[in-house]
Design a protein around this motif. Structure first.
Motif, short mmCIF file in Angstrom:
data_model
loop_
_atom_site.label_atom_id
_atom_site.label_comp_id
_atom_site.label_asym_id
_atom_site.label_seq_id
_atom_site.Cartn_x
_atom_site.Cartn_y
_atom_site.Cartn_z
N SER A 9 -27.02 -40.95 -7.94
CA SER A 9 -26.40 -41.26 -9.23
C SER A 9 -27.03 -40.47 -10.36
O SER A 9 -26.34 -40.04 -11.30
N LEU A 10 -28.35 -40.28 -10.30
CA LEU A 10 -29.01 -39.44 -11.30
C LEU A 10 -28.48 -38.01 -11.25
O LEU A 10 -28.19 -37.40 -12.28
N LYS A 11 -28.35 -37.49 -10.03
CA LYS A 11 -27.80 -36.14 -9.89
C LYS A 11 -26.35 -36.08 -10.35
O LYS A 11 -25.90 -35.08 -10.91
N ALA A 12 -25.63 -37.18 -10.16
CA ALA A 12 -24.22 -37.23 -10.56
C ALA A 12 -24.07 -37.12 -12.07
O ALA A 12 -23.21 -36.37 -12.57
N ILE A 13 -24.89 -37.86 -12.82
CA ILE A 13 -24.73 -37.79 -14.28
C ILE A 13 -25.32 -36.50 -14.84
O ILE A 13 -24.86 -36.01 -15.87
N GLU A 14 -26.31 -35.94 -14.15
CA GLU A 14 -26.81 -34.62 -14.56
C GLU A 14 -25.72 -33.57 -14.38
O GLU A 14 -25.47 -32.75 -15.28
#
Length: 457
Positions: free
Chosen positions: A300-305
């Protein structure tokens, strides 16, 4: 002696488990009182819709409007869940099939530079004996979040004086549908004594017998459809002589045998629509954890990045209510995992303020890991572990970004959720950040878009 009864609901938040009882009560009470030659007015004061319910999510709230049509509300106003929990297009069409008026005076369509096409400035209703009742409405102004979708939300004192002047002399009674919260309602009552009745909401306050503030009667029915409000008014020569507020506890109302089937059908209908939309096919489980870093957190962190084109992101573990299982992932899976109506934001910070944000995280981490929290967009149970990606803190306290120590005078952009602007634990974001909000997608949409690219069906 003329008698008018006002029936009112507020902050139901798609708690449709209470809806069959509420609907029957509003319908039967209206019939009963009208047989007694009373005028009956029925209002909803906002946040009827909440995307935490799969049917609200699947239909963009339109199913809620269908349910409200059955009650024959005379008018409603919007809460923040309708106003900023929907994209511009979704809100533009939310009330296409509504059989009741939407009253709202402090939101402007920036594109048209006028009141939204779906809202009325005010409404005047006349009883059988000629008493004229003016209905006005205001919702909580959140300038930044409304602005992201092309709406301008105005402060109360900007619009209310001219509105009251406009209807002065045209009505005998003024009723304010207020999605402003109890502290604001009390101030409005003091400053604008010409308002006779304020039907309140937003802060989920329950006024079991109402509250008199200056010349105004304040009434409110709590939250989640747990109560329905009722205000009884007696008039002589079109002037109020007596007014009594009360609430009816929904749990105390009679249940019929079909209620549970109806409630279950609402959820099943929404889940069926959402399940029909496949997003991705996972090669392995993405496990979630409230109290530590997890595979789903990292994804999810990679998704919003990726979605915001940033290299730094932060989220809290309590956001993730379920694992995402190996195999096909549907919109229903994403909704069950991330039911929160949260937008993704970016905050541009100096290196010094980024360092200060990390100190705030460190200071609050152990407390927040087990901290129960509700509201402000959060639909989980515990706040959970705070995880930040893209930064490494060394033993000496230095922050490393892209293998280099951060420059206190340089600028960096971090992605997170709008929830972090509202909670009091990380003030650096709100106070010093140059914030941008994406009004078209929720956190779960960013995760879905990322999964679709990484694990296409």
């Amino acid at each position: 002696m003329e008698k008018i009864t006002i029936l009112h609901t507020n902050d139901i938040h798609s708690h449709l488990e209470n809806w069959p009882k509420i609907r029957r009560f509003l319908q039967s009470e209206k019939i009963k009182l009208e047989k007694q030659n009373q005028t009956v007015l029925t209002f909803d004061i906002g946040d009827a819709i909440d995307r935490v319910h799969p049917l609200s999510e699947a239909t963009n709230g339109k199913a809620n409007i269908e349910l409200m049509n059955a009650v024959e509300y005379d008018a409603a106003t919007i809460g923040n869940n309708e106003g900023i929990g929907n994209s511009r297009s979704q809100l533009q069409h939310l009330y296409d099939n509504a059989k009741f008026d939407i009253i709202l005076d402090n939101v402007i369509d920036e594109e048209a530079n006028s009141r939204p096409s779906w809202a009325k400035e005010y409404k005047i209703m006349e009883t059988a004996v000629g008493t004229k009742i003016g209905i006005i409405a205001l919702t909580a102004p959140f300038p930044m979040t409304y602005e992201m979708n092309g709406w301008e939300s105005n402060q109360i004192d900007t619009v209310l004086p001219s509105l009251l002047k406009k209807i002065a002399g045209k009505v005998d009674i003024i009723i304010l549908l207020s999605h402003l919260g109890l502290p604001v309602d009390r101030k409005v009552a003091v400053k604008y004594p010409q308002i006779d009745i304020i039907l309140g909401s937003h802060t989920h306050h329950l006024l079991k017998s109402g509250e008199k503030a200056n010349e105004s009667l304040l009434a409110a029915a709590g939250k989640w459809g747990m109560y329905v409000g009722e205000v009884a008014i007696e008039l002589e020569n079109h002037k109020i002589r007596k007014e009594v507020a009360k609430v009816i506890e929904t749990e105390s109302l009679a249940e019929v045998i079909s209620d549970q089937d109806e409630i279950a059908e609402y959820r099943l209908r929404g889940e069926k629509i959402l399940t029909s939309e496949v997003v991705a096919k996972l090669p392995e489980d993405l496990e979630a954890s409230w109290t530590k870093n997890s595979a789903l957190m990292q994804t999810s962190l990679k998704a919003i990045e990726a979605g915001t084109k940033t290299d730094i992101a932060m989220l809290n573990g309590g956001l993730f209510l379920k694992n995402l299982q190996k195999g096909f992932v549907t919109k229903n899976d994403l909704h069950q995992t991330l039911p929160h109506p949260m937008r993704v934001i970016t905050a541009k910070l100096t290196g010094y303020n980024l360092w200060r944000l990390v100190q705030e995280i460190k200071k609050n981490r152990s407390f927040l890991k087990k901290f129960p929290i509700k509201g402000m967009g959060f639909r989980g149970q515990l706040f959970g572990e705070v995880v930040i990606d893209g930064l490494v803190e060394q033993e000496n306290g230095d922050l490393i970004y892209h293998n280099e120590k951060i420059d206190f005078d340089a600028y960096y952009t971090i992605a997170t959720v709008d929830h972090f602007m509202y909670i009091p634990f990380f003030p650096t974001i709100e106070i010093t950040g140059e914030i941008s909000i994406n009004g078209k997608k929720f956190l779960r949409d960013y995760v879905g878009d990322y999964l679709k690219l990484e694990f296409s069906v």
